[in-house]
Design an enzyme around this catalytic site. Structure first.
Site, PDB file in Angstrom:
ATOM      1  N   GLU B 322       0.859  -0.980   0.040  1.00 23.78           N
ATOM      2  CA  GLU B 322       0.035  -0.220   0.059  1.00 23.78           C
ATOM      3  C   GLU B 322       0.745   1.202   0.159  1.00 23.78           C
ATOM      4  O   GLU B 322       0.323   2.408  -0.504  1.00 23.78           O
ATOM      5  CB  GLU B 322      -0.945   0.087   1.100  1.00 23.78           C
ATOM      6  CG  GLU B 322      -0.193  -0.422   2.456  1.00 23.78           C
ATOM      7  CD  GLU B 322      -1.368  -0.169   3.437  1.00 23.78           C
ATOM      8  OE1 GLU B 322      -2.497   0.403   3.186  1.00 23.78           O
ATOM      9  OE2 GLU B 322      -1.305  -0.506   4.844  1.00 23.78           O
ATOM     10  N   SER B 412       8.488  -8.648 -19.351  1.00 23.81           N
ATOM     11  CA  SER B 412       9.494  -9.859 -19.062  1.00 23.81           C
ATOM     12  C   SER B 412      10.862  -9.171 -19.145  1.00 23.81           C
ATOM     13  O   SER B 412      10.940  -7.923 -19.356  1.00 23.81           O
ATOM     14  CB  SER B 412       9.272 -10.890 -20.176  1.00 23.81           C
ATOM     15  OG  SER B 412       9.869 -12.151 -19.688  1.00 23.81           O
ATOM     16  N   LYS B 415      16.495 -12.093 -18.836  1.00 25.34           N
ATOM     17  CA  LYS B 415      16.817 -13.245 -17.819  1.00 25.34           C
ATOM     18  C   LYS B 415      15.879 -14.287 -18.182  1.00 25.34           C
ATOM     19  O   LYS B 415      16.369 -15.416 -17.812  1.00 25.34           O
ATOM     20  CB  LYS B 415      16.761 -12.743 -16.489  1.00 25.34           C
ATOM     21  CG  LYS B 415      17.796 -11.790 -15.791  1.00 25.34           C
ATOM     22  CD  LYS B 415      17.896 -11.336 -14.432  1.00 25.34           C
ATOM     23  CE  LYS B 415      18.882 -10.305 -14.122  1.00 25.34           C
ATOM     24  NZ  LYS B 415      18.576  -9.120 -14.763  1.00 25.34           N
ATOM     25  N   ASN B 452      18.296  -4.724 -18.183  1.00 23.19           N
ATOM     26  CA  ASN B 452      18.613  -4.126 -17.155  1.00 23.19           C
ATOM     27  C   ASN B 452      17.987  -2.820 -17.386  1.00 23.19           C
ATOM     28  O   ASN B 452      18.447  -2.162 -18.364  1.00 23.19           O
ATOM     29  CB  ASN B 452      20.136  -3.930 -16.637  1.00 23.19           C
ATOM     30  CG  ASN B 452      20.309  -4.030 -15.232  1.00 23.19           C
ATOM     31  OD1 ASN B 452      19.263  -3.703 -14.593  1.00 23.19           O
ATOM     32  ND2 ASN B 452      21.392  -4.437 -14.702  1.00 23.19           N
ATOM     33  N   LEU B 454      18.293   1.543 -15.962  1.00 20.40           N
ATOM     34  CA  LEU B 454      18.861   2.271 -14.848  1.00 20.40           C
ATOM     35  C   LEU B 454      17.916   2.740 -13.686  1.00 20.40           C
ATOM     36  O   LEU B 454      16.998   2.965 -14.259  1.00 20.40           O
ATOM     37  CB  LEU B 454      19.485   3.587 -15.631  1.00 20.40           C
ATOM     38  CG  LEU B 454      20.472   3.269 -16.698  1.00 20.40           C
ATOM     39  CD1 LEU B 454      20.708   4.505 -17.501  1.00 20.40           C
ATOM     40  CD2 LEU B 454      21.616   2.866 -15.846  1.00 20.40           C
ATOM     41  N   VAL B 460      22.207  -1.278 -10.657  1.00 21.26           N
ATOM     42  CA  VAL B 460      23.415  -1.165 -10.294  1.00 21.26           C
ATOM     43  C   VAL B 460      23.955   0.516 -10.022  1.00 21.26           C
ATOM     44  O   VAL B 460      24.665   0.420  -8.782  1.00 21.26           O
ATOM     45  CB  VAL B 460      24.341  -1.608 -11.548  1.00 21.26           C
ATOM     46  CG1 VAL B 460      24.359  -1.018 -12.562  1.00 21.26           C
ATOM     47  CG2 VAL B 460      25.907  -1.754 -10.746  1.00 21.26           C
ATOM     48  N   THR B 477      30.985  -7.599  -9.673  1.00 27.15           N
ATOM     49  CA  THR B 477      31.011  -9.198  -9.510  1.00 27.15           C
ATOM     50  C   THR B 477      32.097  -9.785 -10.431  1.00 27.15           C
ATOM     51  O   THR B 477      32.855 -10.763 -10.101  1.00 27.15           O
ATOM     52  CB  THR B 477      29.798  -9.776  -9.858  1.00 27.15           C
ATOM     53  OG1 THR B 477      29.136  -9.141 -10.992  1.00 27.15           O
ATOM     54  CG2 THR B 477      28.784  -9.815  -8.639  1.00 27.15           C
ATOM     55  N   GLU B 548      23.499 -15.521 -11.880  1.00 29.50           N
ATOM     56  CA  GLU B 548      23.951 -14.587 -12.646  1.00 29.50           C
ATOM     57  C   GLU B 548      24.782 -15.036 -13.780  1.00 29.50           C
ATOM     58  O   GLU B 548      25.368 -16.085 -13.789  1.00 29.50           O
ATOM     59  CB  GLU B 548      24.707 -13.754 -11.716  1.00 29.50           C
ATOM     60  CG  GLU B 548      24.036 -12.596 -11.009  1.00 29.50           C
ATOM     61  CD  GLU B 548      24.963 -11.740 -10.587  1.00 29.50           C
ATOM     62  OE1 GLU B 548      24.247 -10.492 -10.068  1.00 29.50           O
ATOM     63  OE2 GLU B 548      26.138 -11.707 -10.445  1.00 29.50           O
TER      64      GLU B 548
END
Lengths: 454, 679
Positions: B322, B412, B415, B452, B454, B460, B477, B548
């Protein structure tokens, strides 16, 4: 001399009687499990009605999406109340499945599958045959099978009965077979499944009596007929009657157009006669699942008896010509404004085949739209019930909003369906030219010089 | 100059007394000049005449509003019309009086000439006043001396707006552009090229540089930044560099000074501007009921913002949090003045609730943005993710088809392509469900897949920014990891475009531009903050977390691509699964997900998404090992209190997923855990 029945005969008779008695008891106590095959605009309302009086109902359908929708309580048929369906599903009184194995458990099986035409306009009863096969594989004593689909006279006894007979079970003793046509009028608020009279024809007297007692529980008036054939003929006759009468009034409309007489005024006047006259309205053609299709079932069957149903042929011819007439009417109206069909912006109001329903299949509006598009007119449509549909070329068209702007920008507004919720005053006020094939604008009192009636 | 207090005349017109006084003098001059020109002498005996003419003209000026106070710092068409009107009325009046009292010597000639001159005088007076006020405005304290980069339309609009509006605190000194389009931009001189910036900044004591090239490619922005920052002495004295938003935003809103903002990292990413055709989108939205699921999320809320600009009859904000729904609803109300909204609190997998909502509102278009999308969190909550992402899509799609929704748009992610994570697999199954409805119902099912974005929550850049604020280290990573980047507004506008052009059963893929190396991005961000990578802020590599990928694919290998009418949208050709085939699997999934049977859920996912390669922690039962899902909260706490993030990450493969996850950085600004790369 009276021969005493052998003990074995008595046992068999009692056994057979017990099937009927057991089924009757299940019907009386609403404990019979009801299977409805085909959960479309006929089957779903019926299933909900039966569930409402206390039966447990299973809907069978090959369309897995419909099945999933029913099982989550999502209603896709306008004539069914959203909340009623949801309640029946929540109570687990109504479920649906794609698995026909469950038919074996059903005490009563109602067949509501479609009966379309083949490409050659011959009856396509493959759905009935397939379903008949599914039932035959699982037929057991104590079952009542009722066919509701519209079909040609003889289907029940010539198609279904032989399939079931192969199982070795005896109709009228082990299982019961009847025909009782659906009389669903989609969108009709006054006559629903419950208060529309129903006719039933049983293969035997016992079949008839069992089927009648079942239908009487949810339908106010049930009329028992002497055979399935009579019931089948009744249904096709009803629809042929409509088709022929609509064709007659359409022919009158064509003539009145030529003579410069307002057909609607004629009909309104004729309808004041209290006897011997029944009102039918002309329109851009006929649509739906019944009227354009069913007469062909009768026509086809009649040919087997060397009989030609000339009225049916003629009615079909006139009704099929109406979209062409509407196109010509539009062309003439635009011509008077100095516009050709090509490039003119035409806004069609209504794509559903009749008012207040979302069904556009078999709609005459599709044919009109295709004809106008062929003439390279820029056609758009608005229909509050049909947000989008696929046209003859597989192209998806979307309803555009009905606003001052969309009306004003069109060269011609063509009314093809008289949906009740449309504000016709608003349409007439803002459209430069209105062609009304349904007399939808009858109540518009303001200046209506821009309105042309069919 | 002090602000005049306006007087309000009876007729309701504003009159600035000082302005009227000046205009009275001008009127007197005009009348006397007219007499002088016409009759050679203006004779001393005609004081009555002069006073009469003066009174008439002054009354006309006041009545027409020629002396109203200056509000905008620009000459308006209205100024011209009031001056002309006042002169015309004055001339007529003077002529009429002269006709009635011949002795005054006023006649039509005098009236017309005096009137004509008065128009010129009054306009000159207005122009002088505005120029004077502009100058005053520019010399207020707090006004920054500004150079505008660019000489095109946007620059011109910007300079004009800044000058004409008292509220903005920029004093434009001039413009620079390498390919100058004009010698002056809205009256301001062109001072040179971009290379002249350092010199100009020093010479004019510039406090602000505004980039007004909406189509400025990132390398140009970078170059301008360099000129401004590097060569202008100590960092404290560097001018602020701001930028006008891109073409997309300008299309919808036009140039507004309020839209000038500091240069953001995304301005430096290599990508092309997005263009959309509103005329294609509008008919699907205007005057329609639109439903957005997951409306409180980053994508969902941006969808709501862009949709409300297209004037739907009702916008349904569906979600289960909410707070976020309230926030977006308030924003739509206050910022966009859009009030035709309803907040619908609902869980998308709750069939009864969803069905009730659809039956009540019958939405025309449904955007299904509700999903659990944080990869590491989803790895640890498989059943809930399957319930929400897969079953939720199923429930909403069925309900939409039942009520005759025209378009169902599933959002969608890339990934979902050859997924390595539960999140990707659940999204792929959601796509398969949506596609299985094709041609079965009156509803068109369109899937839009993008990479991805922004500033998406858990993305990121915000994580990096926080890490830099806290003095680092910035964690990535893997040095080779690459990601697509697009801003949310861009992605969402493409979603709307895809909704309009997408056909039943299609999967549309957004062209996200070029993939960006995450390590490079981290270095750029540190540089942008005025620091030096590795010296001021260390960059630490943490290793890939479960689920990942080094590089996100947008298409599965079996998919071809075909073009659409839009340059940034492509159709992925996919094999469709019949709904009949899916139905049984979905029932199994539902039972398993509700019962918490993770193994069965994974099995169903693998069954329908053959390309799915589950992480080892889900296959060999490690997920049930102590310290994994059950201690989600505890792990987070541990990660946060831990001084050395890498230690935590290496300590436990699962904690890696969680601690490195987006949730940490998002929910806890204090995080010292590895933010890694967002998923």
């Amino acid at each position: 001399m009276t021969s005493t029945p052998k003990a074995s005969q008595v046992v068999t008779a009692l056994h057979e009687l017990s099937h009927e008695m057991a089924l009757r008891e299940k019907i009386t106590t609403h404990t019979a499990l009801v299977g409805v095959i085909g959960i479309g605009y006929v089957g779903l309302p019926l299933a909900v009605e039966k569930a409402k009086v206390g039966y447990r109902v299973v809907g069978f359908d090959r369309n897995a999406i419909r099945v999933a929708q029913v099982n989550q309580g999502s209603n896709y048929i306008r004539d069914v109340d959203d909340d009623e369906l949801a309640k029946m599903v929540a109570n687990e009184r109504l479920t649906a499945t794609t698995d026909f194995a469950g038919l074996a458990n059903c005490d009563i099986i109602i067949i509501c599958v479609p009966t379309p035409l083949t490409q050659n306009k011959d009856p396509d009863i493959s759905y009935i045959r397939n379903v008949g096969g599914e039932i035959a594989r699982r037929l057991r004593p104590g079952q009542l099978i009722c066919l509701e689909s519209t079909t040609y006279p003889g289907t029940t006894e010539e198609v279904l009965l032989p399939m079931f007979a192969q199982t070795g079970l005896k109709v009228g003793h082990d299982y019961f077979l009847a025909y009782s046509p659906e009389r669903v009028d989609p969108g009709n608020k006054r006559y629903t499944t419950k208060n529309t009279n129903k006719v039933v024809g049983g293969v035997t007297a016992t079949c008839l009596s069992v089927a009648t007692s079942f239908y009487k529980q949810t339908i106010l008036e049930v009329l028992a007929l002497s055979s399935p054939k009579v019931a089948e003929m009744t249904k096709v006759f009803e629809n042929t009657f409509r088709a022929v009468n609509i064709a007659l009034v359409n022919e009158m409309a064509l003539l009145c157009d030529r003579m410069g007489i307002n057909i609607w005024e004629v009909i309104d006047a004729a309808a004041t006669k209290p006897f011997g006259m029944m009102r039918f309205d002309p329109g851009p053609g006929v649509g739906g699942h019944c009227i354009p299709l069913d007469p062909f079932y009768l026509n086809w069957k009649a040919r087997q008896y060397d009989f030609h149903t000339r009225f049916i042929e003629l009615a079909g011819e006139i009704n099929n010509s109406m979209p062409y007439f509407v196109r010509d009417k539009v062309a003439r109206a635009l011509n008077l404004k100095g516009l050709p069909l090509k490039g003119s912006r035409i806004l069609m109001l209504g794509i559903a085949y009749k008012k207040d329903i979302p069904d556009w299949r078999e709609s005459p509006a599709l044919k009109v739209l295709e004809l106008l598009a062929q003439a390279e007119a820029a056609v758009d449509y608005h229909d509050p019930f049909v947000p989008s549909f696929q046209d003859a070329h597989g192209r998806t068209r979307h309803s555009i909003p009905l606003t001052e702007k969309t009306l004003g920008q069109s060269d011609c507004v063509l009314i093809t369906t008289d949906h009740s919720q449309t504000d016709w005053d608003f349409v007439v006020r803002h459209a430069p030219l209105v062609i009304d094939t349904r007399n939808a604008t009858r109540a518009v009192r303001q200046p209506r010089d821009n309105v042309i009636l069919l | 100059m002090t602000q005049q207090r306006p007087l309000r005349t009876r007729s309701g017109l504003h009159v600035a007394p000082l302005t009227l006084g000046v205009q009275a003098v001008l009127a007197f001059a005009a009348c006397e000049l007219a007499f002088f020109l016409l009759q050679g002498s203006h004779g001393g005996a005609h004081a009555a005449r002069a006073i009469t003419a003066l009174v008439i003209f002054v009354l006309a000026l006041a009545a027409c509003g020629a002396a109203r106070p200056v509000t905008d710092l620009a000459l308006d068409v209205r100024d011209v019309w009031t001056a002309v009107g006042a002169a015309a009325i004055g001339s007529l009046g003077a002529t009429a009086i002269g006709y009635l009292i011949p002795v005054l010597g006023l006649n039509a000639k005098v009236g017309v000439i005096a009137g004509g001159m008065l128009v010129l005088f009054v306009l000159a007076q207005r122009a002088a006043e505005i120029s004077y006020r502009r100058r005053c405005s520019e010399r207020r304290p707090g006004v920054q001396r500004t150079i505008v980069v660019g000489s095109g339309k946007a620059a011109e609009s910007l300079v004009r707006l800044v000058q004409e509006n008292h509220n903005f605190r920029y004093a434009v000194v001039g413009c620079v552009d390498d390919e100058a389009l004009a010698a002056r931009v809205a009256g301001k001189p062109l001072l040179g090229g971009i290379d002249d910036l350092p010199r100009l900044i020093d010479a004019h004591k510039i406090g602000c540089v505004i980039i007004a090239i909406p189509s400025a490619p990132p390398h140009l922005v970078k170059r301008i930044m360099g000129k401004c920052l590097r060569e202008s002495g100590p960092a404290g004295n560097s001018p602020a560099v701001k930028i006008l938003p891109g073409v997309l935003e300008l299309l919808n809103d036009g140039v507004r000074v309020s839209r000038i903002r500091p240069v953001q990292p995304e301005d430096l990413l290599p990508r092309d501007p997005v263009r959309v055709d509103l005329s294609e989108i509008r008919p699907h939205v205007e005057n329609r009921v639109i439903l957005v699921t997951g409306a409180g999320g980053s994508i969902g809320s941006e969808l709501c913002r862009q949709i409300c600009a297209l004037n739907p009859s009702l916008l349904l904000l569906l979600g289960h949090g909410e707070n976020s729904l309230f926030a977006i609803n308030q924003e739509l109300r206050l910022k966009y003045g859009f009030t035709r909204t309803r907040i619908v609190l609902a869980d998308v997998a709750d069939a009864a609730r969803i069905r009730t909502v659809f039956s009540r509102y019958r939405p025309h278009v449904v955007f299904h943005a509700a999903a659990h999308k944080h990869v590491p969190i989803v790895e640890a909550n498989v059943c809930e993710a399957a319930r929400n992402n897969v079953l939720g899509t199923h429930v909403v799609a069925l309900a939409a088809a039942a009520v005759g929704t025209a378009k169902f748009v599933l959002l969608s992610t890339d990934k979902a392509v050859n997924p390595t994570s539960v999140m990707g697999a659940t999204k792929r199954l959601a796509e398969i469900i949506s596609q299985s409805f094709v041609n079965q119902t009156g509803t068109e099912f369109v899937t839009v897949r993008f990479g991805n974005v922004l500033e998406s929550r858990g993305s990121v850049i915000p994580i990096f920014k926080k890490q830099i604020e806290h003095g680092g280290p910035v964690t990535v990573t893997h040095r080779d990891m690459r990601r697509y980047f697009m801003t949310i507004p861009e992605a969402v506008s493409l979603v709307l475009q895809a909704m309009a052009i997408g056909r039943d059963g299609q999967v549309l893929v957004l062209d996200m531009g070029k993939p960006v190396n995450i390590l490079k991005l981290a270095e750029t961000l540190i540089t942008l903050s005025g620091l030096t990578p590795y010296r001021d802020i260390p960059i630490v590599e943490t290793g890939i977390r479960p689920g990942e990928k080094l590089f996100e694919e947008i298409l599965t290998t079996t998919e071809g691509m075909s073009k659409t009418s839009h340059e940034r949208l492509f159709i992925a050709q996919q094999e469709r699964v019949a709904y009949e085939t899916l139905a049984a699997g979905l029932r199994t999934l539902e039972t398993a997900a509700r019962a918490g049977d993770q193994d069965t859920v994974i099995e169903v996912l693998r069954n329908f998404v053959p390309s799915y390669r589950p992480g080892s922690h889900l296959l060999n039962g490690e997920a049930h090992a102590p310290g994994a899902p059950a201690v989600v909260g505890a792990d987070l706490a541990a990660a946060q209190s831990h001084p050395a993030p890498e230690a935590v990450i290496r300590a436990n493969g699962h904690a890696d997923g969680l601690a490195g996850g987006n949730g940490v950085a998002e929910d806890k600004p204090q995080t010292s855990a590895s933010a890694g790369v967002s998923s």
